[in-house]
Design a protein around this motif. Sequence first.
Motif, mmCIF file in Angstrom:
data_model
loop_
_atom_site.group_PDB
_atom_site.id
_atom_site.type_symbol
_atom_site.label_atom_id
_atom_site.label_comp_id
_atom_site.label_asym_id
_atom_site.label_seq_id
_atom_site.Cartn_x
_atom_site.Cartn_y
_atom_site.Cartn_z
ATOM 1 N N TYR A 196 39.953 13.086 56.328
ATOM 2 C CA TYR A 196 38.952 12.367 55.662
ATOM 3 C C TYR A 196 39.606 11.091 54.944
ATOM 4 N N THR A 218 38.017 19.844 63.293
ATOM 5 C CA THR A 218 38.483 20.180 61.995
ATOM 6 C C THR A 218 37.505 21.002 61.488
ATOM 7 N N SER A 229 35.829 12.577 60.043
ATOM 8 C CA SER A 229 37.395 13.010 60.079
ATOM 9 C C SER A 229 38.260 12.220 61.287
ATOM 10 N N GLY A 249 36.140 19.726 54.030
ATOM 11 C CA GLY A 249 35.381 18.628 54.424
ATOM 12 C C GLY A 249 34.292 18.387 53.463
ATOM 13 N N ASP A 262 42.438 17.455 55.970
ATOM 14 C CA ASP A 262 41.241 17.759 57.011
ATOM 15 C C ASP A 262 40.830 16.358 57.619
#
Length: 389
Positions: free
Chosen positions: A290, A308, A303, A314, A288
């Motif tokens: 990160y 997302t 991100s 997340g 996602d």
Amino acid sequence: MNKKTLLSFNLALMLSLSATMTASAEPVSTTSTTMENSGAFLFEWRPVDCGNGQSFAILVGGNTINESDVILNRGYDYGYTFNPAAYPRPWGQVPDLVNINGIWGIPENWALLPEGSQSVTRIVLLTNNKNFSTNERYVDVTHLPDGVSVKDLPAEVRKYLINVDGSDAGAYNGTTTSGWVKENNQWKYRKPDGSFVAGGWLNVDQKSYYMNDNGIMLADTITPDGIYVNPYGEKTGYFPGWIEDEKGWRYILKNGKYAGATWIQDVDGSWYYFNIGTYMETDDITPDGYRVGPDGVWDGNPSSVENTIREKMGPGASVNKAEEGWEVFGDSWKYRLSNGDYATNSWKQDDDGKWYYFDESSLMVTNHKTPDGYFVGADGVWDGKSAAE
């Protein structure tokens, strides 16, 4: 690895508590009580389970019992049968229930009576249920003496009554039934004698629960004998938290599963991502978008992937969100909401469009009128009629 101590805080704390308990000079001693519905029906009624493989019944209107009067519970998982090679049948006449100095000869009073003063006809069943070390179960039967009025019996005696003509003996009129009881938002288990299971393990419906000295079910904690019980109070074989193997770090959730394709926030506030293989990602970009460093910690930056927004993805997402749905509870049903609470004193519409009502104990109401005047059938489903009908 420097983060090991910090990351393993939850698990290490629980393991140390367990180690302290099990490695101390005196091991913790606990008792165990197993409740199991009787494997036979007498005259179409089930005897009262007294715990640990024994049930009890008092016949009314007749003092004989034959094989044709006993219906065995075959079941889908556990069957019950007789052992004709070892135990003769029919059984014939059963002894009268005694009353000595005002004390009736029911199981909870046997310790108060002279030894051997209450005779019983014992029906021995065989089963493949592995709740106990033996495959035998016992149904002890007596007869209510002629001339004794049922209405004059105390409730603790009346609950054992079974009419030999198959009609309702009024065993539950004004009596307190055994089973789960919710008090002050805490669960307890009442035995047939009215007392509560306390100070040890309760085995019921093939699951085990730990009841403390006050009779309250422990949940999401370590028991005195060093075992983790999950948020539902069920005995487990694991400890939730961090665990390391030759491939890397993993995280055991409270339901016993490994975290996978999701984020976990540790006790220090740091966020970690676990891939679909259930291992912690390090020095990489998560699916996602990160960034996590060599120690697996999210670097705090947003991100790199636009828009997302995905459930359970997340940093900040709740991975311990309860799975909504039906749960078996004893002989009834409960409905767990997505916030982890159970539907209580409220209606719930299932996916099939049917409506169900849950009482103050969060149990599905069946074959009864709800507080707001609607009727639900034996399957718990609202009959579709208005409250005024």
